[in-house]
Design a protein around this motif. Structure first.
Motif, PDB file in Angstrom:
ATOM      1  N   VAL A  49       0.847  -1.201   0.000  1.00  0.00           N
ATOM      2  CA  VAL A  49       0.000   0.000   0.000  1.00  0.00           C
ATOM      3  C   VAL A  49       0.878   1.245   0.000  1.00  0.00           C
ATOM      4  O   VAL A  49       1.814   1.358   0.790  1.00  0.00           O
ATOM      5  N   GLU A  50       0.573   2.160  -0.890  1.00  0.00           N
ATOM      6  CA  GLU A  50       1.295   3.428  -0.972  1.00  0.00           C
ATOM      7  C   GLU A  50       0.823   4.341   0.156  1.00  0.00           C
ATOM      8  O   GLU A  50      -0.379   4.530   0.335  1.00  0.00           O
ATOM      9  N   PRO A  51       1.751   4.905   0.942  1.00  0.00           N
ATOM     10  CA  PRO A  51       1.316   5.815   2.022  1.00  0.00           C
ATOM     11  C   PRO A  51       0.508   6.987   1.448  1.00  0.00           C
ATOM     12  O   PRO A  51       0.861   7.520   0.401  1.00  0.00           O
ATOM     13  N   MET A  52      -0.547   7.349   2.131  1.00  0.00           N
ATOM     14  CA  MET A  52      -1.420   8.410   1.635  1.00  0.00           C
ATOM     15  C   MET A  52      -1.073   9.715   2.355  1.00  0.00           C
ATOM     16  O   MET A  52      -1.463   9.934   3.494  1.00  0.00           O
ATOM     17  N   THR A  53      -0.328  10.567   1.671  1.00  0.00           N
ATOM     18  CA  THR A  53       0.116  11.800   2.313  1.00  0.00           C
ATOM     19  C   THR A  53      -0.880  12.928   2.117  1.00  0.00           C
ATOM     20  O   THR A  53      -0.823  13.934   2.791  1.00  0.00           O
ATOM     21  N   SER A  54      -1.778  12.764   1.159  1.00  0.00           N
ATOM     22  CA  SER A  54      -2.730  13.830   0.893  1.00  0.00           C
ATOM     23  C   SER A  54      -3.971  13.225   0.273  1.00  0.00           C
ATOM     24  O   SER A  54      -3.901  12.200  -0.389  1.00  0.00           O
TER      25      SER A  54
END
Lengths: 95, 492, 497
Positions: A49-54
């Motif tokens: 999972v790609e970290p969700m920064t925005s």
């Protein structure tokens, strides 16, 4: 990852919040309570999972390189606890 | 005259345009109410009477010429999180006591552009960190509602407690608020008012004191859904000064309120039926489903499997961002500076210990911890991954539903001081609202009924990103069906 | 200067130095990286500060397009990977020159990734330095300590100015290499116009990471990538002249060797070079272990670039120093040494090319790199600010080539031209400096001389080198304007040599 008084002392210093010695232990307990509760995130499968920064789907806008601001020393210093000759004044810094 | 304060925003704007009354009369009426109520309710931290009257007269001059904006002459309350030029802005903190910004937030600038009148600055939890308005350096706000047969003072919720209380007690036509984990919707639910958090990026964050940048959104607290649509439209704008502001037009949502919801598919998420949910909340939720069914909606049972992880995720992401956002309050350029210190480091630490209250200190400490070396991946990065899982939950259901119906809060308003002992209990207030902040979605709380003690309860409608239109339609349908007209009996 | 690694003799054995450099180059932009305040030098305190720079509540950053362009151009100039997706991170620490309590930088996803720079040493050999990354970040403000005995004054004019931080691999092995590397980076950036390279103003400054290890360990490190073979490094901050870079490294390497040879351990720390004492010292205020708590800046979204946009920038790049060096050698037949001297300054190379058209390139190069460079240096100028038109140099060389003046007279002509008396031809005309090639006039002078000095003429038959005296006398008689070759030829004939 239990927090002890020493960790609280270190983190309080990182956050620059003066914390009396006698508060360290109770704070450690309090933070442990919160962090234990947070530990449940370890149950989630986040492989790949790609970290969700925005949560905005667009990309960064760019502005033109023109001078549109500044030249407002009075505003900049308007709330300063201490100022002199156009400068902010702070206690002596030793490098 | 005091009847004027009971008007909705929509009716007041119409009355002003029709010159049924003047803005100055209306403003005076509110200032009168505030003067008598505020010592008890503590909703305002600063009343800007002179400024309000000057604005009102200017509006009256415009109205006399048949000119003026959408909010011309309408007296509003402003959460003390929005920087207002020349007017003290504190974010509810001793750190910023006496801070007078030489600039205006975009949200409030939009309101003045549209002719609104500022009555004053509204109390709030310190730096918007709290769910009961008890962390304010100016003391707690009191909810105008009381439980039947119980004289105890209740919280209006938080962090926009001042906004909610002021609207419920007719101390302004409507108010601005902000929502990082539920700070608009939870107080709205506790006070029988309407509160919407729009899609992240709709309202500019420029000039709004930051709590957690990736979650903070401004929105209104109002008496009706239509008022909510009117005020939200004025607050929102594309703003090049905020890199996260969305470059999209702001629709005229008021036109959607009252439109048919027939054929809309409404999702009911199984995971929001949490353990220990009070029966009354559950019943209200079921009632909401029935109302929408009756209005022609199709009800779809859905699953948002990562819901239970939203709060712990929030309590990593928000403190982490806050620990950095609030680093600027160091007593060097503005804000509180300690008088006694032994070194530069000590000055920082002493100023911040004196300037920040306990809850803010607690969250800044958690934030620094989860970002610190060795814990960044385990806590912060993991939280960002779970955050994506939570957002994906929503993405996965949008094909099947047009909006989602949930309760707004797990309880009605509670007594002031009741949940101060344990921060975790307090954090649970946001359990239904925080998911939309993490996913950036619009969510509205609409008053839908009273519990057995006569306290208001709200239902939440969550929509797709940028689809406030549907959210307002469904909210309007709930409002209609609920016929919620109760007002707190005036005791203050 | 050589491309070889320095080997330092210690009491216990031989040591080598390993260095990686972080160069901070200020982007030559009008406004700051994230605010619309002006970038400049010499403004009054806090005049070039916006409320964004001062970190006021609710202020938000907006990214300057020009700065992004300059970073990408610089990356292309370093032949480095351009990352189409990058992100800004916050580096959190408290200091009075840092208004927000964090510096916006790029740790996790820099705009420019790996590259290689070819650096020329003065001995004509080359060495490669790996580039790890180039990222954009904000500069901090300035603290002034000497205005009050008890307080420090804070000026935020510099706060928020865009910097490109260029981080090298630990591929630098001697103080000379370090200096040559910084010079090369500076030249590339100045060619690209992305940084003005003004080290005096601090617009380009270097942090040097120095460590020492026993001879042989560096090769093992290069083979394995295992930093364990290298010593503990110390970072020397803000060394802002070439001389200081070299001095600081020498001092620091010696200091570390002494510690290790005494059985001690080098502390990983940040040190400051004190040019007046010629030594480095620990920065006490930064002594504590730093924990910068980097995380993606939630006020800024990912920066995404279009490949076509990058391609467009690439197509518009000027000729880079390495390409120019090769071309000058090919096109003008210059030696590598001459080419390197010419390309060290873009305006110098341009000046050379403007003057060399159709002329003897070697001769032009000599004039440019010797006489003109020296005159400019004496006036504290460089080639971008050269009062002498290139056409004058071309004309001067043409006069020499066509035998109108001798090389010797050319120096005199140049003097007049430099003083602004006109073009070389005008000066030659005005001062009558034309070379005498009229053999009749020379013959007459020779005849007169032999007639007046019969004894000397006879002596020449015995001692041919005595002809020098006659050459000198003829030149004197003709005011130095006689063609020396013709004088020699006629003298030899008349003296029967």
């Amino acid at each position: 990852m239990a927090i002890d008084a020493a960790t609280v002392r270190r983190v309080a210093h990182l956050a620059r919040i003066k914390t009396p010695e006698e508060r360290l232990e109770p704070l450690a307990q309090e933070l442990n309570g919160i962090l234990n509760w947070i530990e449940q995130l370890n149950e989630v499968d986040v492989d790949g999972v790609e970290p969700m920064t925005s949560n905005v789907a667009q990309t960064l806008r760019l502005r033109d390189d023109v001078v549109t601001d500044g030249d407002k020393v009075a505003d900049v210093l308007s709330n300063a606890p201490k100022a002199a000759d156009g400068f902010f004044v702070v206690p002596k810094v030793v490098e | 005259m005091s009847d004027l304060t009971k008007l909705t925003l929509a009716d007041a704007v119409d009355g002003l345009k029709a010159k049924t009354f003047s803005s100055e009369e209306l403003t005076q009426a509110f200032l009168g109410e505030i003067a008598s109520a505020n010592p008890t309710l503590n909703a305002y931290v600063e009343v800007t009477g002179e400024k309000a009257l000057a604005q009102a007269r200017a509006s009256d001059a415009k109205l006399a010429k048949g000119e003026g904006g959408d909010l011309e002459g309408a007296p509003l309350g402003i959460k003390d999180l929005f920087c207002t030029e020349g007017v003290q802005t504190t974010a509810g903190s001793n750190m910023l006591r006496g801070f007078v910004p030489p600039y205006e937030s975009t949200v409030t600038a939009n309101l003045w552009r549209d002719g609104a009148v500022m009555l004053g600055k509204l109390n709030m939890d310190e730096f918007a960190m709290g769910s009961a308005n008890e962390t304010s350096a100016f003391g707690p706000v009191v909810n105008p509602w009381k439980a039947q047969g119980d004289d105890a003072q209740l919280t209006p919720g938080g962090s926009s407690g001042g906004s909610a209380s002021a609207v419920a007690a007719n101390l302004c036509l409507a108010a601005t608020a902000s929502d990082t984990g539920g700070s608009i919707r939870q107080p709205a639910a506790f006070t029988g008012t309407v509160g919407i958090k729009p899609t992240y990026g709709r309202a500019s964050r420029f000039g709004m004191v930051a709590f957690a940048s990736s979650l903070d959104q401004a929105g209104p607290i109002t008496k009706t859904v239509k008022d909510s649509a009117i005020l939200l439209k004025s607050m929102c704008s594309f703003d090049t000064k905020d890199s996260t502001s969305l470059d999209v037009p702001t629709p005229d949502w008021a036109a959607s309120v009252g439109q048919s919801v027939k054929g809309l598919r409404i999702g009911v998420p199984a995971e929001y039926l949490i353990d220990g949910m009070p029966e009354e909340i559950k019943k209200l939720w079921e009632q909401g489903v029935e109302w929408l069914k009756a209005a022609g909606c199709e009800i779809v049972q859905i699953s948002l499997p990562h819901t239970k992880y939203a709060l712990p995720t929030y309590y990593i992401v928000a403190p982490a961002e806050a620990s950095s956002n609030l680093a600027r309050y160091d007593g060097m350029r503005f804000g509180h500076r300690a008088e006694e210190f032994t070194s530069l480091d000590d000055l920082y630490a002493a100023s911040r210990a004196e300037g920040f209250g306990k809850e803010v200190q607690r969250r800044l400490t958690i934030g620094a911890y989860v970002l610190s070396a060795g814990f960044y991946d385990a806590y912060y990065v993991r939280a960002l991954k779970v955050r994506r899982r939570i957002a994906e939950d929503f993405d996965n259901v949008w094909g099947k539903v047009d909006a989602i119906l949930t309760p707004s809060t797990p309880s009605a308003a509670f007594k002031l001081g009741d949940k101060q002992i344990d921060p975790l209990t307090m954090y649970l207030n946001d359990v239904f609202t925080v998911t939309t902040n993490l996913a950036g979605l619009p969510g509205i709380s609409v008053p839908a009924g009273l519990d057995s003690k006569g306290l208001p309860l709200g239902l939440q409608i969550i929509g797709k990103a940028l689809d406030e239109d549907t959210v307002f339609k469904v909210a309007g349908a709930i409002e209609d069906a609920a016929g919620f007209v109760s007002k707190p009996a005036k005791w203050w | 200067m050589s491309a070889n690694a320095t080997i330092l003799k210690g009491r216990t054995g031989d040591w080598e130095i390993v260095m990686g450099l972080e160069i901070h180059a200020q982007v030559a932009s009008n406004s700051k990286l994230f605010s619309g305040a002006a970038v400049g030098f010499g403004a009054g305190p806090n005049e070039q500060v916006s409320l964004v720079d001062a970190g006021f509540p609710g202020m938000l950053p907006t990214l300057n397009r020009f700065c992004v362009e300059q970073a990408v151009k610089s990356g292309l100039g370093l032949r480095a990977q351009i990352n189409l997706k990058s992100q800004f991170d916050r580096k959190n620490y408290f200091y009075p020159d840092l208004p927000t309590g964090y510096q916006i930088s790029q740790l996790y996803h820099p705009i420019v990734g790996e590259g290689v720079v070819e650096v020329e040493a003065e001995d004509g050999t080359f060495f490669n330095v790996g580039i790890e990354r180039l990222h954009l970040e904000q500069d901090a403000g300035k603290l002034i300590h000497d205005l009050s005995p008890t307080d420090s004054y804070v000026d935020l004019n510099r706060a928020g100015t865009a910097l490109m931080e260029i981080v090298s691999r630990p591929h630098i092995r001697s103080p000379e290499q370090a200096v040559a590397y910084v010079k090369k980076i500076r030249t590339i950036l100045m060619y690209l116009g992305t940084c003005d390279g003004d080290m005096e103003k601090g617009n380009l400054r270097a942090d040097v990471n120095v460590s020492v290890c026993p001879v042989g360990n560096y090769d093992k490190f290069m083979e394995t990538g295992d930093f364990g073979f290298l010593g503990t490094r110390c970072e020397i901050k803000n060394v802002n002249s070439f001389r200081f870079i070299s001095q600081a490294i020498n001092y620091e390497a010696r200091r570390q060797i002494e510690i290790v040879e005494d059985g001690g351990k080098v502390d990983q720390e940040t040190r400051l070079y004190d040019p007046t004492k010629g030594e480095t010292r620990s920065m006490r205020s930064k002594e504590e272990a730093q924990d910068y708590r980097y995380f993606p800046d939630p006020d800024l979204l990912p920066l995404v670039l279009e490949q076509t946009w990058v391609d467009g920038l690439k197509a518009s790049l000027p000729e880079l120093p390495d390409d120019k060096r090769r071309r000058l050698m090919d096109q003008y037949g210059l030696s590598q040494y001459d080419a390197i001297v010419l390309i060290s300054e873009q305006a110098k190379a341009d000046y050379f090319e403007a003057a060399a058209k159709g002329r003897d390139a070697k001769l032009v190069s000599n004039w440019v790199t010797n006489e003109i460079s020296a005159r400019l240096a004496a006036d504290n100028r460089d080639f971008s600010d050269n009062p002498l038109p290139a056409a004058h140099v071309a004309e001067l060389v043409e006069l020499i080539e066509t035998g109108v003046i001798s090389s010797k007279i050319a120096k005199e002509v140049f003097d007049y031209v430099w003083k602004g008396e006109g073009s070389p031809s005008e000066v030659v005309e005005k001062h009558g400096l034309k070379q005498v090639t009229d053999t009749g006039a020379i013959e007459k002078a020779v005849d007169d001389l032999i007639a007046a000095n019969p004894d000397k003429a006879a002596a020449v038959a015995e001692k041919p080198q005595a002809i020098g005296w006659f050459v000198g006398q003829v030149m004197k008689a003709t005011g130095g304007k006689a063609n020396p070759a013709a004088v020699n030829h006629i003298l030899k004939a008349k003296l029967g040599l």
